[in-house]
Write a protein that holds these residues in place. Structure first.
Motif, PDB file in Angstrom:
ATOM      1  N   TYR A  56      -3.351  -4.572 -18.386  1.00  0.00           N
ATOM      2  CA  TYR A  56      -4.181  -3.699 -17.554  1.00  0.00           C
ATOM      3  C   TYR A  56      -5.483  -3.340 -18.289  1.00  0.00           C
ATOM      4  CZ  TYR A  56      -5.416  -0.401 -13.919  1.00  0.00           C
ATOM      5  OH  TYR A  56      -6.074   0.251 -12.904  1.00  0.00           O
ATOM      6  N   GLY A 160     -12.146   5.103 -13.657  1.00  0.00           N
ATOM      7  CA  GLY A 160     -10.950   4.291 -13.408  1.00  0.00           C
ATOM      8  C   GLY A 160     -11.056   3.324 -12.255  1.00  0.00           C
ATOM      9  N   GLU A 279      -1.711  -0.713  -1.225  1.00  0.00           N
ATOM     10  CA  GLU A 279      -2.947  -0.444  -1.983  1.00  0.00           C
ATOM     11  C   GLU A 279      -3.945  -1.584  -1.891  1.00  0.00           C
ATOM     12  OE1 GLU A 279      -3.944   1.583  -6.223  1.00  0.00           O
ATOM     13  OE2 GLU A 279      -2.968  -0.350  -6.404  1.00  0.00           O
TER      14      GLU A 279
HETATM   15  C1  AVJ Z   1      -6.028   4.051 -10.287  1.00  0.00           C
HETATM   16  C2  AVJ Z   1      -6.626   2.997  -8.279  1.00  0.00           C
HETATM   17  C3  AVJ Z   1      -7.802   2.487 -10.262  1.00  0.00           C
HETATM   18  O1  AVJ Z   1      -6.485   0.112  -8.531  1.00  0.00           O
HETATM   19  O2  AVJ Z   1      -6.268  -0.485 -10.583  1.00  0.00           O
HETATM   20  C4  AVJ Z   1      -2.950   0.219 -11.102  1.00  0.00           C
HETATM   21  C5  AVJ Z   1      -4.170   1.855  -9.515  1.00  0.00           C
HETATM   22  N1  AVJ Z   1      -2.516   0.057  -9.017  1.00  0.00           N
HETATM   23  N2  AVJ Z   1      -2.061  -0.777 -10.936  1.00  0.00           N
HETATM   24  C6  AVJ Z   1      -6.131   0.343  -9.684  1.00  0.00           C
HETATM   25  C7  AVJ Z   1      -3.241   0.728  -9.874  1.00  0.00           C
HETATM   26  C8  AVJ Z   1      -1.791  -0.852  -9.670  1.00  0.00           C
HETATM   27  C9  AVJ Z   1      -5.542   1.696 -10.051  1.00  0.00           C
HETATM   28  N3  AVJ Z   1      -6.463   2.803  -9.705  1.00  0.00           N
END
Ligand code: AVJ
Length: 320
Positions: A56, A160, A279
């Motif tokens: 990440y 973020g 998402e």
């Molecule tokens: C917090 C919305 C920026 O979209 O990368 C992380 C949430 N979802 N891994 C993103 C998230 C899956 C993150 N945010």
């Protein structure tokens, strides 16, 4: 649960508003649930674990950029400021700003996970006794009342790449509303994830340890608690992919079998393989984001790139 050292405001969503959003999302042809429901205390903690993952890149890249950005911004300020953070989470990033920017006299973190927010705000208040910490439990996708102090300049802080969760239209609506909330002369420091090869994006949202999978599934546990729904977490699987046409990662939960889920007396049928879209995470080129800002009452006056274009931070100035 009330904190002892911090003033705070509660503008949380009433239970029936949550329920109606859930029923609404599950009634669509493409079932969906708003990504803000990832964030109860458990979900906020899982997100912190995601931020520690090698795959990440957004978190660590942005964190590494912030000290020098904070110094740059600090030089542009000559009056006391109130920093308003949208979706403040565990408050790691604001600590960097507080350490480098002396003119911050007030900090207003907004978060939907109220218990988590008050706990983190209490800890922060003790570390920075000269800053007035005023947490607000609220869903920042709706208008938030800020209780602003007219003698302070407002600086929005939206790190973020949470802006990526919004569709382009919703991002424009959010930025326009933030411009209203923060007022004339305000600034907005905003983290924006950049476009990059899909393979790298894929890894970031499909980590080896399965933390992102847990984070995605936790939404169902959260909504079971909050709305009395009966999602069976064993009957859904995490699925995340890059949609190149839309320039975004999409996360879904895929029904592993034909099943019925009941939410407050409403039955929802799932086919085997049918998904709930949980998402979007939009990625922007520098040009695309500048355009979005200028469509929403802001001018991108400066931007920084980190980790060889892996992540960007823009400083927006309210247009008159
Ligand atoms: C917090 C919305 C920026 O979209 O990368 C992380 C949430 N979802 N891994 C993103 C998230 C899956 C993150 N945010």
């Amino acid at each position: 649960m009330h904190s002892q050292n911090t003033l705070h405001a509660d503008q949380s969503l009433p239970a029936d508003a949550v329920l109606s959003e859930v029923l609404d999302g599950l009634s669509q042809q493409q079932k969906s649930l708003p990504s803000k429901y990832f964030y109860d205390t458990e979900g906020s903690e899982l997100f912190d674990q995601i931020c520690e993952l090698d795959e990440y890149y957004p978190y660590r890249t942005e964190i590494a950029m912030l000290p020098s950005i904070a110094q740059d911004v600090s030089h542009m300020l000559n009056e006391p400021c109130n920093i308003v953070e949208f979706g403040a989470g565990s408050l790691a990033k604001i600590r960097i700003l507080l350490k480098h920017v002396d003119s911050i006299s007030r900090f207003t973190p907004i978060d939907i996970a109220g218990d988590f927010l008050r706990r983190e705000a209490d800890t922060l208040q003790k570390e920075f006794p000269h800053v007035e910490v005023y947490p607000v439990e609220a869903d920042f996708t709706r208008p938030v009342e800020l209780n602003t102090n007219a003698s302070l300049k407002n600086i929005g802080f939206f790190p973020g790449s949470t802006i990526g969760n919004f569709t382009t239209e919703a991002a424009q609506a959010f930025l326009t509303q933030a411009r209203e909330t923060l007022g004339n002369g305000s600034l907005l420091l905003i983290g924006v994830d950049t476009k990059k090869p899909p393979a790298m994006l894929h890894k970031a949202y499909n980590d080896q340890r399965g933390i992102t999978r847990k984070f995605n599934l936790n939404m169902l546990a959260h909504l079971n608690r909050e709305t009395g729904a009966d999602f069976d977490l064993d009957k859904f699987e995490h699925y995340a992919f890059y949609n190149p046409e839309k320039g975004r990662i999409e996360m879904h939960l895929i029904s592993q079998t034909e099943q019925t889920v009941t939410v407050a007396g409403n039955a929802f049928e799932f086919r085997e393989g049918e998904s709930i879209h949980t998402e979007n995470s939009h990625k922007y080129t520098q040009q695309e984001f500048k355009q979005l800002a200028s469509n929403s009452g802001w001018r991108s006056t400066r931007h920084w790139m980190g980790g060889q274009q892996l992540f960007s931070v823009h400083l927006l100035q309210a247009m008159d």
